[in-house]
Design a protein around this motif. Structure first.
Motif, PDB file in Angstrom:
ATOM      1  N   UNK A  91       0.830  -1.212   0.000  1.00 14.10           N
ATOM      2  CA  UNK A  91       0.000   0.000   0.000  1.00 14.10           C
ATOM      3  C   UNK A  91       0.863   1.260   0.000  1.00 14.10           C
ATOM      4  N   UNK A  92       1.947   1.230   0.739  1.00 12.54           N
ATOM      5  CA  UNK A  92       2.853   2.385   0.781  1.00 12.54           C
ATOM      6  C   UNK A  92       3.478   2.616  -0.592  1.00 12.54           C
ATOM      7  N   UNK A  93       3.933   1.555  -1.233  1.00 17.75           N
ATOM      8  CA  UNK A  93       4.522   1.675  -2.569  1.00 17.75           C
ATOM      9  C   UNK A  93       3.486   2.159  -3.582  1.00 17.75           C
ATOM     10  N   UNK A  94       2.272   1.643  -3.485  1.00 15.21           N
ATOM     11  CA  UNK A  94       1.220   2.094  -4.405  1.00 15.21           C
ATOM     12  C   UNK A  94       0.940   3.578  -4.233  1.00 15.21           C
ATOM     13  N   UNK A  95       0.843   4.011  -2.983  1.00 12.62           N
ATOM     14  CA  UNK A  95       0.566   5.421  -2.720  1.00 12.62           C
ATOM     15  C   UNK A  95       1.680   6.310  -3.271  1.00 12.62           C
ATOM     16  N   UNK A  96       2.923   5.948  -2.992  1.00 14.49           N
ATOM     17  CA  UNK A  96       4.054   6.749  -3.480  1.00 14.49           C
ATOM     18  C   UNK A  96       4.101   6.756  -5.004  1.00 14.49           C
ATOM     19  N   UNK A  97       3.870   5.614  -5.612  1.00 18.39           N
ATOM     20  CA  UNK A  97       3.852   5.535  -7.081  1.00 18.39           C
ATOM     21  C   UNK A  97       2.764   6.431  -7.644  1.00 18.39           C
ATOM     22  N   UNK A  98       1.612   6.424  -7.010  1.00 14.75           N
ATOM     23  CA  UNK A  98       0.520   7.278  -7.466  1.00 14.75           C
ATOM     24  C   UNK A  98       0.933   8.744  -7.380  1.00 14.75           C
ATOM     25  N   UNK A  99       1.503   9.137  -6.251  1.00 18.62           N
ATOM     26  CA  UNK A  99       1.897  10.539  -6.092  1.00 18.62           C
ATOM     27  C   UNK A  99       2.976  10.936  -7.104  1.00 18.62           C
ATOM     28  N   UNK A 100       3.915  10.052  -7.356  1.00 13.21           N
ATOM     29  CA  UNK A 100       4.999  10.354  -8.289  1.00 13.21           C
ATOM     30  C   UNK A 100       4.481  10.415  -9.728  1.00 13.21           C
ATOM     31  N   UNK A 123       5.595  -0.458   8.884  1.00 14.25           N
ATOM     32  CA  UNK A 123       6.166  -1.723   8.423  1.00 14.25           C
ATOM     33  C   UNK A 123       7.125  -2.365   9.404  1.00 14.25           C
ATOM     34  N   UNK A 124       7.944  -3.246   8.852  1.00 12.03           N
ATOM     35  CA  UNK A 124       8.938  -3.958   9.651  1.00 12.03           C
ATOM     36  C   UNK A 124      10.217  -3.131   9.710  1.00 12.03           C
ATOM     37  N   UNK A 125      11.199  -3.668  10.368  1.00  9.26           N
ATOM     38  CA  UNK A 125      12.489  -2.990  10.491  1.00  9.26           C
ATOM     39  C   UNK A 125      13.140  -2.747   9.128  1.00  9.26           C
ATOM     40  N   UNK A 126      12.900  -3.643   8.183  1.00 13.81           N
ATOM     41  CA  UNK A 126      13.498  -3.552   6.853  1.00 13.81           C
ATOM     42  C   UNK A 126      12.647  -2.783   5.847  1.00 13.81           C
ATOM     43  N   UNK A 127      11.417  -2.453   6.188  1.00 20.34           N
ATOM     44  CA  UNK A 127      10.492  -1.841   5.228  1.00 20.34           C
ATOM     45  C   UNK A 127      11.007  -0.522   4.657  1.00 20.34           C
ATOM     46  N   UNK A 128      11.568   0.322   5.491  1.00 28.51           N
ATOM     47  CA  UNK A 128      12.063   1.621   5.024  1.00 28.51           C
ATOM     48  C   UNK A 128      13.120   1.470   3.949  1.00 28.51           C
ATOM     49  N   UNK A 129      14.073   0.555   4.157  1.00 34.06           N
ATOM     50  CA  UNK A 129      15.136   0.319   3.180  1.00 34.06           C
ATOM     51  C   UNK A 129      14.556  -0.262   1.890  1.00 34.06           C
ATOM     52  N   UNK A 130      13.625  -1.189   2.038  1.00 31.16           N
ATOM     53  CA  UNK A 130      13.019  -1.827   0.873  1.00 31.16           C
ATOM     54  C   UNK A 130      12.265  -0.808   0.023  1.00 31.16           C
ATOM     55  N   UNK A 131      11.424  -0.013   0.656  1.00 29.21           N
ATOM     56  CA  UNK A 131      10.648   1.009  -0.044  1.00 29.21           C
ATOM     57  C   UNK A 131      11.584   2.013  -0.712  1.00 29.21           C
TER      58      UNK A 131
END
Length: 153
Positions: A91-100, A123-131
């Motif tokens: 959902x976070x990736x979708x939202x950012x993609x939409x905004x971009x 998210x998880x500890x790794x989510x920020x890096x992944x996104x």
């Protein structure tokens, strides 16, 4: 700060939309009501018509363009499938993609920074890096395409 809170509600609404059989507006209404009743400090924020409109634009925009957004994301998900991501990261990736990709009022780097913060929060500890990695690839390619189109003009 208001846009960050709007994005938090939008991500939560998108999550609700995926988890339950509700319309985008029902998901937003549910989250807005929850924000009103449970969060007295931000009550003024939730009552703001401009913020409410922004949240609805984000959620509707992602819902209306979900297939195109997922296709776009798939290009940058090395070794992953969109439907195999955690629901929150998706959902976070979708939202950012939409905004971009679909909004002109949000600088791409701001959308990415906001997405990273949302990923760290939800998210998880790794989510920020992944996104950051996925959206960084998207932005790098877009900037390369813009540079190519400007040099050919």
């Amino acid at each position: 700060m208001k846009r960050r809170l709007a994005r938090e509600i939008a991500v939560s609404s998108l999550y609700q939309l995926e988890m339950n059989e509700v319309t985008p507006m029902e998901a937003v209404d549910m989250l807005m009501e929850e924000a009103r009743s449970e969060n007295e400090i931000e009550a003024e924020f939730v009552e703001n018509d401009q913020t409410d409109s922004y949240i609805r634009e984000l959620v509707n925009g992602v819902a209306d363009n979900k297939a195109a957004i997922d296709d776009m994301l798939q290009q940058y998900l090395t070794g992953w499938q969109v439907d195999r991501l955690s629901r929150v990261d998706r959902q976070i990736l979708r939202l950012a993609c939409f905004e971009i990709s679909y909004r002109n009022d949000v600088p791409p780097k701001a959308a990415i920074n906001e997405a990273i913060e949302l990923a760290k929060h939800f998210g998880t500890e790794e989510s920020g890096k992944f996104v950051n990695g996925v959206l960084g690839k998207l932005l790098k390619e877009r900037e390369g395409e813009q540079a190519n189109s400007e040099s050919t003009n």
